[in-house]
Write an enzyme that holds these catalytic residues in place. Sequence first.
Site, short mmCIF file in Angstrom:
data_model
loop_
_atom_site.label_atom_id
_atom_site.label_comp_id
_atom_site.label_asym_id
_atom_site.label_seq_id
_atom_site.Cartn_x
_atom_site.Cartn_y
_atom_site.Cartn_z
N GLY A 15 61.51 -37.11 -16.25
CA GLY A 15 62.86 -37.60 -16.55
C GLY A 15 63.06 -37.80 -18.04
N GLU A 34 54.90 -41.49 -25.65
CA GLU A 34 54.11 -41.37 -24.42
C GLU A 34 52.67 -41.79 -24.76
OE1 GLU A 34 54.48 -40.66 -21.05
OE2 GLU A 34 52.35 -41.15 -21.13
N THR A 41 53.54 -38.62 -14.34
CA THR A 41 52.85 -38.61 -13.04
C THR A 41 52.88 -37.23 -12.41
OG1 THR A 41 53.48 -40.91 -12.67
CG2 THR A 41 52.86 -39.63 -10.73
N CYS A 42 54.03 -36.60 -12.38
CA CYS A 42 54.18 -35.34 -11.65
C CYS A 42 53.19 -34.28 -12.14
CB CYS A 42 55.61 -34.83 -11.79
SG CYS A 42 55.87 -33.25 -10.99
N CYS A 47 52.73 -34.39 -8.26
CA CYS A 47 53.18 -33.14 -7.63
C CYS A 47 52.33 -31.91 -7.95
CB CYS A 47 54.60 -32.81 -8.07
SG CYS A 47 55.63 -34.18 -8.52
N LYS A 50 48.48 -32.12 -7.02
CA LYS A 50 48.50 -32.28 -5.55
C LYS A 50 48.75 -30.95 -4.87
CE LYS A 50 52.15 -32.51 -3.66
NZ LYS A 50 53.04 -33.64 -3.58
N TYR A 98 54.70 -29.20 -22.43
CA TYR A 98 55.67 -30.32 -22.50
C TYR A 98 55.89 -30.77 -23.94
CZ TYR A 98 57.01 -31.26 -17.74
OH TYR A 98 57.60 -31.16 -16.51
N ALA A 114 55.01 -47.73 -26.49
CA ALA A 114 56.20 -48.33 -27.10
C ALA A 114 56.62 -49.55 -26.30
CB ALA A 114 57.33 -47.32 -27.14
N TYR A 176 54.22 -40.47 2.01
CA TYR A 176 54.04 -39.14 1.42
C TYR A 176 52.59 -38.89 1.03
CZ TYR A 176 59.07 -38.25 0.23
OH TYR A 176 60.41 -38.00 0.23
N GLU A 180 49.85 -36.29 2.72
CA GLU A 180 49.51 -35.11 1.91
C GLU A 180 47.99 -35.04 1.69
OE1 GLU A 180 53.67 -34.36 -0.50
OE2 GLU A 180 52.08 -35.37 -1.57
N GLY A 260 52.22 -47.13 -1.45
CA GLY A 260 53.45 -47.18 -2.23
C GLY A 260 53.17 -47.25 -3.72
N ASP A 301 61.50 -43.25 -11.71
CA ASP A 301 60.79 -44.17 -10.83
C ASP A 301 60.79 -45.62 -11.31
OD1 ASP A 301 60.24 -41.88 -9.46
OD2 ASP A 301 58.06 -42.09 -9.49
N ALA A 339 60.60 -32.83 0.18
CA ALA A 339 59.53 -32.19 0.96
C ALA A 339 58.28 -33.04 0.91
CB ALA A 339 59.23 -30.81 0.40
N HIS A 433 64.54 -10.55 9.42
CA HIS A 433 63.58 -10.48 10.52
C HIS A 433 62.32 -9.71 10.11
CE1 HIS A 433 62.41 -10.71 14.69
NE2 HIS A 433 62.10 -9.42 14.67
N GLU A 438 64.96 -17.32 9.81
CA GLU A 438 66.11 -16.74 10.54
C GLU A 438 66.51 -17.62 11.72
OE1 GLU A 438 65.48 -13.06 12.82
OE2 GLU A 438 63.33 -13.40 12.70
P1 NDP Z 1 55.43 -44.41 0.46
O1 NDP Z 1 56.43 -45.43 0.06
O2 NDP Z 1 55.89 -43.05 0.82
O3 NDP Z 1 54.55 -44.94 1.66
C1 NDP Z 1 53.87 -46.14 1.56
C2 NDP Z 1 53.10 -46.33 2.85
O4 NDP Z 1 52.28 -47.48 2.72
C3 NDP Z 1 54.00 -46.55 4.03
O5 NDP Z 1 53.43 -45.91 5.16
C4 NDP Z 1 53.99 -48.05 4.18
O6 NDP Z 1 54.21 -48.48 5.48
C5 NDP Z 1 52.58 -48.37 3.78
N1 NDP Z 1 52.41 -49.72 3.28
C6 NDP Z 1 52.99 -50.28 2.20
N2 NDP Z 1 52.54 -51.55 2.04
C7 NDP Z 1 51.66 -51.78 3.05
C8 NDP Z 1 50.90 -52.88 3.42
N3 NDP Z 1 50.92 -54.01 2.72
N4 NDP Z 1 50.10 -52.76 4.51
C9 NDP Z 1 50.09 -51.61 5.23
N5 NDP Z 1 50.80 -50.53 4.92
C10 NDP Z 1 51.59 -50.61 3.84
O7 NDP Z 1 54.38 -44.43 -0.74
P2 NDP Z 1 53.31 -43.40 -1.24
O8 NDP Z 1 52.31 -44.21 -1.93
O9 NDP Z 1 52.88 -42.47 -0.17
O10 NDP Z 1 54.15 -42.55 -2.29
C11 NDP Z 1 54.92 -43.22 -3.28
C12 NDP Z 1 56.21 -42.51 -3.55
O11 NDP Z 1 55.93 -41.39 -4.38
C13 NDP Z 1 56.91 -41.92 -2.33
O12 NDP Z 1 57.74 -42.82 -1.66
C14 NDP Z 1 57.70 -40.81 -2.95
O13 NDP Z 1 58.91 -41.34 -3.43
C15 NDP Z 1 56.82 -40.35 -4.09
N6 NDP Z 1 56.07 -39.15 -3.71
C16 NDP Z 1 56.75 -38.00 -3.45
C17 NDP Z 1 56.08 -36.86 -3.07
C18 NDP Z 1 56.85 -35.62 -2.76
O14 NDP Z 1 58.00 -35.51 -3.14
N7 NDP Z 1 56.24 -34.66 -2.05
C19 NDP Z 1 54.63 -36.83 -2.96
C20 NDP Z 1 54.00 -38.10 -3.23
C21 NDP Z 1 54.71 -39.20 -3.59
P3 NDP Z 1 55.69 -48.75 6.03
O15 NDP Z 1 56.29 -47.43 6.31
O16 NDP Z 1 55.48 -49.59 7.21
O17 NDP Z 1 56.41 -49.49 4.93
#
Ligand code: NDP
Length: 454
Positions: A15, A34, A41-42, A47, A50, A98, A114, A176, A180, A260, A301, A339, A433, A438
């Site tokens: 971003g 930076e 991160t990406c 991304c 990964k 970059y 910074a 996610y 993954e 998360g 983010d 995705a 096809h 399709e």
């Molecule tokens: P997510 O927010 O996707 O998932 C977090 C997971 O952790 C959920 O299953 C959540 O459960 C669980 N969780 C959170 N706190 C606790 C807790 N205290 N105890 C037990 N379980 C818990 O986070 P990720 O870390 O997987 O990814 C972070 C973000 O990064 C994503 O949301 C996405 O925005 C981004 N990302 C995008 C990708 C892509 O575009 N392909 C790839 C990787 C990351 P619950 O559902 O119950 O809350």
Amino acid sequence: MAYDFDLFVIGGGSGGVRCARIAAGLGAKVAVAEARFWGGTCVNVGCVPKKLMVMAAEYGMATADSHGFGWQTAPGAHDWQGFITRKNAEISRLNGIYTRLLTNAGVTVFDAYASFTGPHTLDVGGQTITAERIVIATGGKPAVPEFPGAEHCIVSDDAFFLPERPRRVALLGGGYIAVEFAGIFAGLGAEVDLVMRQALPLRGFDEELREGLAEALTANGVRLHGGSAVTRVTEAGGVKTIHLANGTSIETDLVFAALGRTPATQGLGLEAAGVATTAGGAVAVGPHGATNIAHIFAIGDVTDRLNLTPVAIAEGHSLAEMLYGQGPRHWHIDRTATAVFSIPPIATVGPTEAEAAARATIDVYVSRFTPMRHTISGRSRKTLMKLLVDHETQKVIAAHMLGEDAPEIIQGLSIAINAGATKQDFDRTVGIHPTAGEEFVTMRSLTRQVGPQG
Ligand code: NDP
């Protein structure tokens, strides 16, 4: 007052870099700081590496699948270190791209941390710099688990640099990152446990996709532990034990917490500039990334809204256009495609069936089939496709897919959905096809109708 720069961007991720480049192209005097790695991160711990790891896992699976097609190759031992070395070299190449993109655009780059010392003043690696406007684009970082024994867990930042592929891995979380990496490690031959507090992975995604993904993960050999709460993790003699609230435990070699991400605002000195944050520590923003301070903005983010790279890029681009160009760019946040690079992947645009049905009467079209490749590969795998159509307007409001190439297919469909295409537009489109895609233009029979009345 004369400032050192018109615009200072804190954070050289997707971003921040886009915002800086566009602003500089529009004539602003721009700098970016930076402290860690260019591309954020990406590019470095998200991304890009990964997806390379998903590809590595898919090669192993494809080698096994090729036997049905007559190949007699044996899936060999995977050279983890060789792969990681080549992956790291590619990321270094991207880091260079970059910084070159920035310097070629006339942006001043600081390899430094910074932080605010005042509303218009920053400490940039010990140097005092002033700017008329400042953009916070510092991203996020993996959440650290709160249970006892968190020190025995790794997070996603670590997973890209493991010295060897673990024999057994347990992933905590069902989002996610957890799904993954479950695919990555299972595909590379590890024994994988997925421990999540929900019954199914990917809360917030369409229920049928979640069920399909759970089946696919199980078919790939991943052991699912739904509805599980971790109480603590212990370690003895290199073996990690995950203790669950139901009294059972799981033994593994590597515990990977994917619970998360949290916005990276600590140490930024936001208080020195008077920038307000949310209860979760994100920079609080209104429309177009505006903070409570008129000349300070935040994108990506660090604002903790829809944490996706292309969204951060769109926000950065729009902000630069708003400040120095023809005004902000507009897009439909609720029609942003996303995705998950599970194996097979998921891709989706628009609301889930449950969300859509709560608002209006919806025609639901579902197709589930064995993809052509797996009719003779011997692998048990299904593709799932769904279209949600607003009954009254006949506009296609959502497309969901679990299956090979889902992100590539949904990327194209998201244009049609954002453009307001109707089911009749889909129906009169001639397919290609034989493809999986399709199927989206040949869904003739209604599977069910749902709506607020149930
Ligand atoms: P997510 O927010 O996707 O998932 C977090 C997971 O952790 C959920 O299953 C959540 O459960 C669980 N969780 C959170 N706190 C606790 C807790 N205290 N105890 C037990 N379980 C818990 O986070 P990720 O870390 O997987 O990814 C972070 C973000 O990064 C994503 O949301 C996405 O925005 C981004 N990302 C995008 C990708 C892509 O575009 N392909 C790839 C990787 C990351 P619950 O559902 O119950 O809350």
